[in-house]
Design an enzyme around this catalytic site. Structure first.
Site, short mmCIF file in Angstrom:
data_model
loop_
_atom_site.label_atom_id
_atom_site.label_comp_id
_atom_site.label_asym_id
_atom_site.label_seq_id
_atom_site.Cartn_x
_atom_site.Cartn_y
_atom_site.Cartn_z
N ARG A 1 -5.76 -1.62 -0.30
CA ARG A 1 -6.05 -0.44 0.51
C ARG A 1 -6.09 0.84 -0.32
NH1 ARG A 1 -5.93 -3.45 4.56
NH2 ARG A 1 -4.12 -4.63 5.27
N CYS B 1 9.53 1.82 3.38
CA CYS B 1 10.45 0.73 3.69
C CYS B 1 11.87 1.26 3.86
CB CYS B 1 10.42 -0.32 2.59
SG CYS B 1 11.03 0.34 1.05
N PHE C 1 0.81 -1.23 0.00
CA PHE C 1 0.00 0.00 0.00
C PHE C 1 0.84 1.28 0.00
CE2 PHE C 1 0.89 -0.15 4.56
CZ PHE C 1 1.05 1.20 4.85
P1 NAD Z 1 1.57 -6.66 2.92
O1 NAD Z 1 2.61 -7.71 2.98
O2 NAD Z 1 0.46 -6.71 3.91
O3 NAD Z 1 0.85 -6.67 1.48
C1 NAD Z 1 1.59 -6.67 0.29
C2 NAD Z 1 0.78 -7.38 -0.78
O4 NAD Z 1 0.57 -8.74 -0.38
C3 NAD Z 1 -0.60 -6.78 -1.01
O5 NAD Z 1 -0.87 -6.75 -2.39
C4 NAD Z 1 -1.53 -7.74 -0.28
O6 NAD Z 1 -2.81 -7.82 -0.86
C5 NAD Z 1 -0.81 -9.06 -0.39
N1 NAD Z 1 -1.07 -9.95 0.74
C6 NAD Z 1 -1.32 -9.59 2.04
N2 NAD Z 1 -1.52 -10.67 2.79
C7 NAD Z 1 -1.38 -11.75 1.99
C8 NAD Z 1 -1.45 -13.16 2.21
N3 NAD Z 1 -1.71 -13.67 3.42
N4 NAD Z 1 -1.25 -13.97 1.17
C9 NAD Z 1 -0.98 -13.48 -0.05
N5 NAD Z 1 -0.90 -12.15 -0.32
C10 NAD Z 1 -1.10 -11.29 0.69
O7 NAD Z 1 2.32 -5.26 2.98
P2 NAD Z 1 1.71 -3.80 3.13
O8 NAD Z 1 1.19 -3.63 4.51
O9 NAD Z 1 0.80 -3.50 2.00
O10 NAD Z 1 3.02 -2.91 2.92
C11 NAD Z 1 3.90 -2.59 3.96
C12 NAD Z 1 5.09 -3.52 4.00
O11 NAD Z 1 5.76 -3.51 2.74
C13 NAD Z 1 6.13 -3.11 5.02
O12 NAD Z 1 6.60 -4.26 5.67
C14 NAD Z 1 7.24 -2.49 4.18
O13 NAD Z 1 8.53 -2.52 4.74
C15 NAD Z 1 7.16 -3.33 2.96
N6 NAD Z 1 7.77 -2.65 1.82
C16 NAD Z 1 9.00 -3.08 1.43
C17 NAD Z 1 9.64 -2.45 0.38
C18 NAD Z 1 10.99 -2.90 -0.06
O14 NAD Z 1 11.42 -2.43 -1.09
N7 NAD Z 1 11.66 -3.79 0.63
C19 NAD Z 1 9.02 -1.37 -0.27
C20 NAD Z 1 7.75 -0.98 0.15
C21 NAD Z 1 7.14 -1.62 1.21
#
Ligand code: NAD
Length: 494
Positions: A176, A280, A148
């Site tokens: 979201r 992140c 998100f």
């Molecule tokens: P999230 O892991 O909750 O969701 C990411 C994606 O996974 C979404 O599209 C969501 O629909 C999907 N998803 C969620 N739960 C799932 C499940 N149980 N099974 C399969 N798919 C599922 O992450 P978020 O809250 O949207 O984003 C924040 C997180 O992303 C933080 O931990 C942040 O550090 C990380 N992030 C990392 C980077 C990087 O480059 N390393 C960049 C941006 C964000």
């Protein structure tokens, strides 16, 4: 209430099986309904991408590049509109939203150089009359699953290179703040991208699992939290796909006694609280070395008091709300538990007062954080900055190297030799020297180490060309008039 559609083969489709509300985090009100895809809808999107693949992979490179040149113009022209969409669903202030579009544009610019990026290699005469050359061909249908926190930039990290390399894509954005992805798909279409090359499906685990299990999907790019990144990596790899899965972070910023402490305090405040800490690459731990702690903490506190928190559409606001009420409660629970974990709460964001039903919290500063505490170990993903005090540089580096995450890190110092030593020995994928958020420009690639990335390819830039292509090596021999004259030792009339 408008329902946000999927985009499949250029058509807007509203799947009626399930829906989910999309909030405006600044007001707490539901502003849209989102179609949540079931397996069948995701399979339709995969089929649309598979059907478009032969056409797109044989489209000339100059025509492909044209799409990216056009897209660049459109994205620039429509930035205010797209930024407003991001702010209304994510909550970040408009200048942050415009900033992420500018960073995403770097990936579009990189992709527009695809003629250069896709060049193969050639070796002449490896054996008499034999040449060898290599080409880079698309992988096939690629799935892009995004978080998100950057609803424009992270999709562009993936889809720009994937499409430039001749692949077709199914994008599954965060449920979201999904509207930005539909807007981007519309812009791609306006830029000349044929229908079916970029498809967007909204959904949750059901949609993601369908992508992970489909034999028609050949590669998975994922960015999100570490627990889900690991799951994606394992399931996609077990299904024989290539996968890059970027996870969470806990980014440390070391401040040495010789640092410019005003510069360091400015950096800490913008890197910890910008976009409400939902980055992140946000700094979430300041490591104060050799007695700089007291002065640094007071300089950070002084600056925090001036931060304006409010609706992201208000030009005066510097920080908006968190993404959901649950996220806010989770973030606040860390502040609530900090004293019991032996830390000192210097500024308690829970005390800030906000009117209305938005998902706001104030900024928090926690000093004397213990390295075995949850505040230190967990990714909080909110406007909470911890300060750890150590005596020496070596202790500071050891902390970073021992941490589960290794996304980004930074050092603030005037000592070039020490900075070089830090660069050499720190275990993180992206390093800043007096730069708090060292996100690489689009001509490099982005990725962390340890539990911040599963897979071996970083995202966007040169490593994305590697990830989104398969190389083919061709060995060639042609009858050659000159070589036919060479006496091979056989009788001429045999
Ligand atoms: P999230 O892991 O909750 O969701 C990411 C994606 O996974 C979404 O599209 C969501 O629909 C999907 N998803 C969620 N739960 C799932 C499940 N149980 N099974 C399969 N798919 C599922 O992450 P978020 O809250 O949207 O984003 C924040 C997180 O992303 C933080 O931990 C942040 O550090 C990380 N992030 C990392 C980077 C990087 O480059 N390393 C960049 C941006 C964000």
């Amino acid at each position: 209430m408008a329902r946000i559609p999927h985009v499949i083969a250029g058509e807007k489709v509203t799947d009626a099986e399930r829906t989910q509300p999309v909030f405006n985090p600044a007001t707490g009100e539901v502003q849209h309904e989102l179609s949540i895809a079931g397996t069948q809808t995701v399979e339709q999107a995969i089929d649309a991408a598979a059907a478009a693949l032969p056409m797109w992979r044989s489209t000339s490179l100059t025509k492909r590049a044209d799409v990216f040149f056009n897209l660049r113009q459109l994205l620039k022209q429509r930035t205010p509109e797209l930024a407003a969409i991001v702010t209304s669903e994510h909550g970040k202030v408009l200048s942050d939203a415009a900033g992420e579009i500018a960073r995403g544009l770097e990936n579009v610019e990189f992709a527009s150089g695809l003629l250069h990026l896709l060049k193969g290699e050639r070796d002449e005469q490896v054996s008499t009359g034999v040449d060898v050359h290599s080409v880079k061909q698309p992988v096939g249908v690629v799935a892009a699953i995004t978080p998100f926190n950057f609803p424009v930039m992270v999709p562009l990290w993936m889809i720009a290179s994937a499409i430039a390399c001749g692949n077709t894509v199914v994008l599954k954005p965060s449920e979201r703040d999904p509207s930005a992805s539909v807007f981007i798909a519309d812009l791609f279409r306006e830029a000349g991208l044929p229908d079916g090359v970029l498809n967007v499906v909204h959904g949750d685990k059901v949609a993601v699992d369908t992508l992970l299990d489909s034999p028609k999907v050949k590669a998975i790019s994922f960015v999100g939290s570490t627990t889900i990144a690991k799951y994606i990596y394992e399931r996609a790899a077990a299904n024989g796909k290539r996968v890059q899965a970027l996870g969470g972070a806990k980014n440390h910023m070391i401040v040495m006694p010789d640092a410019d402490l005003d510069m360091a305090a400015d950096a800490a405040v913008s890197a910890a609280y910008g976009s409400a800490g939902e980055r992140c690459m946000a700094v979430s731990v300041v490591v104060a070395v050799g007695g700089v702690g007291d002065v640094l903490v007071s300089k950070i506190k002084e600056r925090m008091e001036k931060l304006v928190i409010g609706d992201g559409t208000d030009p005066a606001s510097e920080m908006g709300p968190l993404i959901t009420a649950e996220a806010r409660d989770r973030v606040e629970s860390y502040v609530a538990g900090a004293e019991a974990e032996g830390a000192t709460v210097v500024v308690d964001g829970r005390e800030a007062q906000f009117e209305g039903g938005g998902f706001f919290t104030g900024v928090s500063l926690i000093d004397h954080v213990k390295t075995d505490s949850k505040v230190y170990l967990d990714e909080i993903f909110g406007p909470v900055l911890g300060v750890v005090r150590v005596d020496t540089y070596d202790e500071g580096v050891q902390l970073i190297n021992d941490h589960q995450f290794g996304n980004g890190t930074a050092i603030f110092t005037r000592d070039g030799g020490l900075a070089r030593q830090f660069e050499f020995e720190v275990e993180a994928g992206m390093v800043g020297i007096n730069v708090p958020i060292p996100v690489p420009v689009g001509s490099f690639s982005f990725g962390g180490w340890k539990d911040s990335l599963f897979g071996d390819s970083h995202i966007y830039g040169p490593e994305s060309v590697h990830f989104y292509t398969r190389s083919k090596v061709i060995t060639t021999r042609w009858p050659n008039p000159d070589q036919s004259k060479v006496d091979l030792g056989f009788p001429s009339n045999s």
